[in-house]
Scaffold this motif. Structure first.
Motif, PDB file in Angstrom:
ATOM      1  N   THR A  96       0.839  -1.207   0.000  1.00  0.00           N
ATOM      2  CA  THR A  96       0.000   0.000   0.000  1.00  0.00           C
ATOM      3  C   THR A  96       0.871   1.254   0.000  1.00  0.00           C
ATOM      4  OG1 THR A  96      -1.747  -1.167   1.197  1.00  0.00           O
ATOM      5  CG2 THR A  96      -1.791   1.243   1.249  1.00  0.00           C
ATOM      6  N   ALA A  97       1.942   1.228   0.801  1.00  0.00           N
ATOM      7  CA  ALA A  97       2.834   2.386   0.869  1.00  0.00           C
ATOM      8  C   ALA A  97       3.529   2.624  -0.465  1.00  0.00           C
ATOM      9  CB  ALA A  97       3.862   2.166   1.982  1.00  0.00           C
ATOM     10  N   VAL A  98       3.991   1.560  -1.101  1.00  0.00           N
ATOM     11  CA  VAL A  98       4.652   1.701  -2.403  1.00  0.00           C
ATOM     12  C   VAL A  98       3.689   2.276  -3.430  1.00  0.00           C
ATOM     13  CG1 VAL A  98       5.652   0.423  -4.329  1.00  0.00           C
ATOM     14  CG2 VAL A  98       6.351  -0.109  -1.985  1.00  0.00           C
ATOM     15  N   SER A  99       2.460   1.774  -3.449  1.00  0.00           N
ATOM     16  CA  SER A  99       1.478   2.263  -4.418  1.00  0.00           C
ATOM     17  C   SER A  99       1.207   3.752  -4.229  1.00  0.00           C
ATOM     18  CB  SER A  99       0.180   1.463  -4.288  1.00  0.00           C
ATOM     19  OG  SER A  99      -0.798   1.948  -5.167  1.00  0.00           O
ATOM     20  N   GLU A 100       1.059   4.176  -2.966  1.00  0.00           N
ATOM     21  CA  GLU A 100       0.790   5.586  -2.683  1.00  0.00           C
ATOM     22  C   GLU A 100       1.976   6.463  -3.067  1.00  0.00           C
ATOM     23  OE1 GLU A 100      -1.123   9.040  -1.363  1.00  0.00           O
ATOM     24  OE2 GLU A 100      -1.920   7.020  -1.722  1.00  0.00           O
ATOM     25  N   ALA A 101       3.195   6.003  -2.722  1.00  0.00           N
ATOM     26  CA  ALA A 101       4.381   6.798  -3.041  1.00  0.00           C
ATOM     27  C   ALA A 101       4.613   6.869  -4.542  1.00  0.00           C
ATOM     28  CB  ALA A 101       5.605   6.197  -2.331  1.00  0.00           C
ATOM     29  N   ALA A 102       4.378   5.778  -5.237  1.00  0.00           N
ATOM     30  CA  ALA A 102       4.558   5.773  -6.695  1.00  0.00           C
ATOM     31  C   ALA A 102       3.534   6.671  -7.373  1.00  0.00           C
ATOM     32  CB  ALA A 102       4.445   4.347  -7.229  1.00  0.00           C
ATOM     33  N   MET A 103       2.307   6.677  -6.868  1.00  0.00           N
ATOM     34  CA  MET A 103       1.277   7.550  -7.444  1.00  0.00           C
ATOM     35  C   MET A 103       1.646   9.011  -7.247  1.00  0.00           C
ATOM     36  SD  MET A 103      -2.844   7.541  -6.801  1.00  0.00           S
ATOM     37  CE  MET A 103      -2.658   7.880  -5.045  1.00  0.00           C
ATOM     38  N   ASN A 104       2.180   9.355  -6.075  1.00  0.00           N
ATOM     39  CA  ASN A 104       2.622  10.723  -5.840  1.00  0.00           C
ATOM     40  C   ASN A 104       3.739  11.107  -6.800  1.00  0.00           C
ATOM     41  OD1 ASN A 104       0.810  11.095  -3.765  1.00  0.00           O
ATOM     42  ND2 ASN A 104       2.291  10.683  -2.120  1.00  0.00           N
ATOM     43  N   MET A 131       2.284   2.935   7.338  1.00  0.00           N
ATOM     44  CA  MET A 131       2.339   1.610   6.730  1.00  0.00           C
ATOM     45  C   MET A 131       3.717   0.970   6.861  1.00  0.00           C
ATOM     46  SD  MET A 131      -0.625   0.901   5.553  1.00  0.00           S
ATOM     47  CE  MET A 131      -2.171   1.812   5.428  1.00  0.00           C
ATOM     48  N   VAL A 132       4.738   1.726   7.198  1.00  0.00           N
ATOM     49  CA  VAL A 132       6.101   1.200   7.256  1.00  0.00           C
ATOM     50  C   VAL A 132       6.716   1.576   8.600  1.00  0.00           C
ATOM     51  CG1 VAL A 132       6.409   1.235   4.766  1.00  0.00           C
ATOM     52  CG2 VAL A 132       7.009   3.268   6.108  1.00  0.00           C
ATOM     53  N   ASP A 133       7.946   1.077   8.834  1.00  0.00           N
ATOM     54  CA  ASP A 133       8.630   1.384  10.089  1.00  0.00           C
ATOM     55  C   ASP A 133       9.224   2.779  10.084  1.00  0.00           C
ATOM     56  OD1 ASP A 133       8.074  -1.127  11.120  1.00  0.00           O
ATOM     57  OD2 ASP A 133       9.850  -2.036  10.231  1.00  0.00           O
ATOM     58  N   ALA A 163      17.897  15.855  -3.521  1.00  0.00           N
ATOM     59  CA  ALA A 163      19.309  16.062  -3.840  1.00  0.00           C
ATOM     60  C   ALA A 163      19.537  15.756  -5.307  1.00  0.00           C
ATOM     61  CB  ALA A 163      20.198  15.159  -2.971  1.00  0.00           C
ATOM     62  N   ASP A 164      20.507  16.489  -5.896  1.00  0.00           N
ATOM     63  CA  ASP A 164      20.902  16.255  -7.286  1.00  0.00           C
ATOM     64  C   ASP A 164      19.719  16.320  -8.250  1.00  0.00           C
ATOM     65  OD1 ASP A 164      23.528  15.810  -6.403  1.00  0.00           O
ATOM     66  OD2 ASP A 164      23.121  13.680  -6.049  1.00  0.00           O
ATOM     67  N   GLY A 165      18.794  17.237  -7.976  1.00  0.00           N
ATOM     68  CA  GLY A 165      17.660  17.406  -8.869  1.00  0.00           C
ATOM     69  C   GLY A 165      16.668  16.262  -8.845  1.00  0.00           C
ATOM     70  N   ARG A 166      16.708  15.438  -7.805  1.00  0.00           N
ATOM     71  CA  ARG A 166      15.789  14.309  -7.672  1.00  0.00           C
ATOM     72  C   ARG A 166      15.110  14.351  -6.307  1.00  0.00           C
ATOM     73  NH1 ARG A 166      16.640  14.142 -12.283  1.00  0.00           N
ATOM     74  NH2 ARG A 166      17.192  12.369 -13.634  1.00  0.00           N
ATOM     75  N   HIS A 167      13.854  13.926  -6.307  1.00  0.00           N
ATOM     76  CA  HIS A 167      13.085  13.822  -5.080  1.00  0.00           C
ATOM     77  C   HIS A 167      12.915  12.345  -4.777  1.00  0.00           C
ATOM     78  CE1 HIS A 167      10.130  14.892  -2.009  1.00  0.00           C
ATOM     79  NE2 HIS A 167       9.367  13.904  -2.475  1.00  0.00           N
ATOM     80  N   THR A 168      13.390  11.894  -3.614  1.00  0.00           N
ATOM     81  CA  THR A 168      13.376  10.475  -3.279  1.00  0.00           C
ATOM     82  C   THR A 168      12.626  10.246  -1.983  1.00  0.00           C
ATOM     83  OG1 THR A 168      15.527  10.177  -4.335  1.00  0.00           O
ATOM     84  CG2 THR A 168      14.782   8.429  -2.857  1.00  0.00           C
ATOM     85  N   VAL A 169      11.730   9.252  -2.012  1.00  0.00           N
ATOM     86  CA  VAL A 169      11.050   8.788  -0.804  1.00  0.00           C
ATOM     87  C   VAL A 169      11.564   7.395  -0.498  1.00  0.00           C
ATOM     88  CG1 VAL A 169       8.844   8.138   0.232  1.00  0.00           C
ATOM     89  CG2 VAL A 169       8.995  10.166  -1.230  1.00  0.00           C
ATOM     90  N   GLU A 170      12.090   7.207   0.723  1.00  0.00           N
ATOM     91  CA  GLU A 170      12.576   5.902   1.141  1.00  0.00           C
ATOM     92  C   GLU A 170      11.605   5.290   2.136  1.00  0.00           C
ATOM     93  OE1 GLU A 170      16.530   6.179   2.663  1.00  0.00           O
ATOM     94  OE2 GLU A 170      17.456   6.416   0.675  1.00  0.00           O
ATOM     95  N   LEU A 171      11.119   4.098   1.803  1.00  0.00           N
ATOM     96  CA  LEU A 171      10.232   3.347   2.686  1.00  0.00           C
ATOM     97  C   LEU A 171      11.069   2.258   3.345  1.00  0.00           C
ATOM     98  CD1 LEU A 171       7.293   2.888   0.149  1.00  0.00           C
ATOM     99  CD2 LEU A 171       7.735   4.811   1.675  1.00  0.00           C
ATOM    100  N   VAL A 172      11.053   2.235   4.693  1.00  0.00           N
ATOM    101  CA  VAL A 172      11.965   1.364   5.424  1.00  0.00           C
ATOM    102  C   VAL A 172      11.183   0.376   6.273  1.00  0.00           C
ATOM    103  CG1 VAL A 172      13.893   1.260   7.043  1.00  0.00           C
ATOM    104  CG2 VAL A 172      13.651   3.236   5.504  1.00  0.00           C
ATOM    105  N   LEU A 173      11.578  -0.892   6.185  1.00  0.00           N
ATOM    106  CA  LEU A 173      11.096  -1.939   7.089  1.00  0.00           C
ATOM    107  C   LEU A 173      12.299  -2.568   7.764  1.00  0.00           C
ATOM    108  CD1 LEU A 173       8.325  -4.022   5.225  1.00  0.00           C
ATOM    109  CD2 LEU A 173       8.024  -2.248   6.941  1.00  0.00           C
ATOM    110  N   GLN A 174      12.177  -2.764   9.084  1.00  0.00           N
ATOM    111  CA  GLN A 174      13.206  -3.489   9.802  1.00  0.00           C
ATOM    112  C   GLN A 174      13.015  -4.983   9.544  1.00  0.00           C
ATOM    113  OE1 GLN A 174      15.626  -1.887  11.377  1.00  0.00           O
ATOM    114  NE2 GLN A 174      14.644   0.086  10.895  1.00  0.00           N
ATOM    115  N   LEU A 175      14.092  -5.640   9.093  1.00  0.00           N
ATOM    116  CA  LEU A 175      13.974  -7.065   8.799  1.00  0.00           C
ATOM    117  C   LEU A 175      13.810  -7.896  10.056  1.00  0.00           C
ATOM    118  CD1 LEU A 175      16.627  -7.409   5.947  1.00  0.00           C
ATOM    119  CD2 LEU A 175      14.143  -7.361   5.752  1.00  0.00           C
ATOM    120  N   GLU A 176      14.305  -7.413  11.170  1.00  0.00           N
ATOM    121  CA  GLU A 176      14.136  -8.099  12.436  1.00  0.00           C
ATOM    122  C   GLU A 176      13.613  -7.111  13.467  1.00  0.00           C
ATOM    123  OE1 GLU A 176      14.515 -11.208  12.819  1.00  0.00           O
ATOM    124  OE2 GLU A 176      15.533 -11.714  10.934  1.00  0.00           O
TER     125      GLU A 176
END
Length: 538
Positions: free
Chosen positions: A431-439, A506-508, A515-528
């Protein structure tokens, strides 16, 4: 009886005789040469058997046979027929019209003609053999030339080099039963980083099959560059082949689209042998239905999906394997092939299968049909421990088109499937990926399809990170804000921040980087230890 028909192309009528025998009978028979229509006599005509048994000159007007041949001779004005017999076989006749003197042919005339026939018959038979040998030599030369052309066509349209796919082993084996076969295979990269894999079989052999193979392969390549869906590719190629494919010819074809980064496979089948995958649980059949290409226009093709985990291998093959016969005429069959795929101890998918096939058929086996094998194996790399993936590094791009957020979500979920995360956490990440990709599609790239959304899935330091990057030309939010209706109405809160708030739950952890003319959203999950509920203490 071709030789007989040819010897009847010069016919003697009243006052005339064949040019070939004018000189020897000059003292007895007055002759004049004229070209006349051939007298055609069927091989099963009673006249043929009669002349062969008579063995000497026969007067036509004394024949009492009910024979179309006799009627034809009389209508042509033939008075005397001298059979040409060599080795007990009737190889031709000498046909003479009435003498100019209006006298009957004497006994001496007939004796002279019989003697000439005895000498002419062997010469005629030898000449006919020479003619046939020359014709066969020309035919063989023509066939050899056609085979060279067909072989050249086929060799040029089979891949010279297989694509190098990081994390995968790709192999192919091809052995035609004759100089030119009907099988073909192909692997080529698609614009979005995926790979198309094709295996097919054209009915018939030789130049026509080679031409159809070349056409089918070209159409599949061209359609694959325009359409991602395997089913739609087969539909297009079928409709294009149907108007021009030779009668009684068709093409079976299996078409797959593989995402090397995730192991996701989409496939459709046009009447070809079903592929099998070697998995940790044994073998898996990739079943899909569809009519062969080139038979009927307007056909639809089922499309299905599969997932290949590290260590899995996929085998594509032609019926030259399963329909190979052993010494007792028993077929190798599909069950033996499936057992080989299911058992890792049976060896490499290609080499092991060929070894089993050789044992089954024996050393004296004469190959009956083309054998084509293509395998794709997802390797167990350094990011795999005890069969479980621990490291990922997957990258892909998608056009900035509405709806591609679903494609982004699916490909990310395919990529993380080997991690074995809890189903609830996987769903929330999707769900988080879908929302971020749509944005990113609608805001960052302003819905411009030519500007791709970049997506990266990596594991590092005990974290799973999904990076979604755009060019950042739309309104940006660098902090996650809690929704506030009054602030929104006052224009104090940006719409994008609300999406980030939803994603954060939806994520941790969520990180926003410009930066560098790019907008980045990082979605993070702790594996443990992470629970994915968006709590601050996660």
């Amino acid at each position: 009886m071709t030789a007989i028909a040819q010897t009847w192309r010069k016919v003697t009528r009243k006052g005339q005789s064949t040019e070939a025998f004018a000189a020897p009978v000059e003292a007895t028979v007055e002759t004049t040469t004229i070209e006349t229509p051939a007298v055609e006599i069927a091989p099963n005509d009673p006249l043929v058997a009669f002349l062969q048994s008579a063995g000497e000159a026969v007067e036509v007007d004394k024949l009492e046979l009910e024979s179309p041949g006799v009627t034809a001779l009389r209508e042509a004005g033939v008075a005397l027929v001298v059979p040409l017999i060599s080795g007990g076989e009737l190889v031709g006749t000498l046909n003479l019209g009435p003498r100019l003197s209006d006298q009957q042919y004497s006994t001496d005339d007939k004796r002279l003609l019989d003697g000439l026939a005895a000498q002419a018959a062997p010469a005629l038979q030898v000449a006919e053999l020479v003619r046939k040998q020359a014709a066969e030599a020309r035919s063989r030369e023509r066939i050899e030339q056609e085979l060279k052309v067909a072989t050249l066509i086929q060799q040029n349209f089979l891949p010279r080099v297989l694509p190098d796919l990081p994390g995968w082993e790709v192999a192919a084996y091809y052995q035609p039963a004759r100089e030119v076969g009907g099988d073909f295979y192909d692997l080529f990269e698609l614009p979005d980083g995926q790979v198309a894999v094709i295996i097919g079989d054209v009915t018939d052999k030789g130049v026509p099959a080679a031409m159809v193979m070349a056409a089918a392969r070209s159409l599949l390549r061209a359609s694959g560059q325009r359409v991602v869906s395997p089913g739609e590719v087969l539909e297009r190629v079928n409709d294009l082949l149907c108007p021009d494919i030779p009668e009684k010819m068709f093409v079976t074809c299996l078409y797959l689209v593989v995402d090397p980064s995730t192991g996701h496979v989409r496939y459709a089948n046009a009447g070809h042998n079903l592929p099998y995958a070697r998995t940790a649980d044994g073998s898996m059949e990739l079943r899909a239905k569809g009519m062969p290409l080139g038979l009927l226009p307007g056909m639809k093709y089922d499309e299905h999906e599969a997932m290949m985990s590290p260590g899995d291998g996929l085998l594509l093959y032609s019926d030259g394997v399963t329909e190979a016969h052993g010494a007792e005429r028993e077929m190798f069959g599909t069950p033996r092939l499936v057992d080989h795929v299911a058992d890792p101890a049976s060896g490499d998918l290609i080499d092991g299968l060929l070894t089993q096939l050789q044992r089954f058929t024996g050393d004296d086996w004469e190959q009956e049909d083309d054998i084509t094998l293509v395998t794709l194996t997802r390797t167990l790399g350094s990011g795999v421990q005890n069969g479980r993936v621990t490291e990922l590094d997957v990258q892909f791009t998608l056009p900035s088109e509405t709806g591609n957020e679903r494609e982004a979500m699916q490909r990310v979920l395919d990529a993380i499937a080997p991690l074995g995360l809890e189903e609830r956490r996987v769903e929330r990440l999707g769900t988080a990926v879908s929302e971020a990709a749509m944005n990113a599609i609608e805001h960052g790239n302003q819905g411009r399809a030519e500007i791709p959304v970049e997506i990266e899935v990596v594991t590092a330091g005990g974290e799973l990170v999904v990076r979604i990057r755009d060019v950042g030309e739309g309104p940006q939010a660098t902090e996650v804000e809690s929704p506030d209706i009054e602030a929104k109405l006052a224009g104090l809160q940006k719409p994008r921040g609300w999406g980030l708030f939803l994603i954060k739950n939806m994520v941790d952890e969520i990180r926003v980087i410009d930066a560098d003319g790019r907008h980045t959203v990082e979605l993070v999950l702790q594996l443990e230890g992470g629970d994915g509920d968006g709590s601050d203490g996660a």
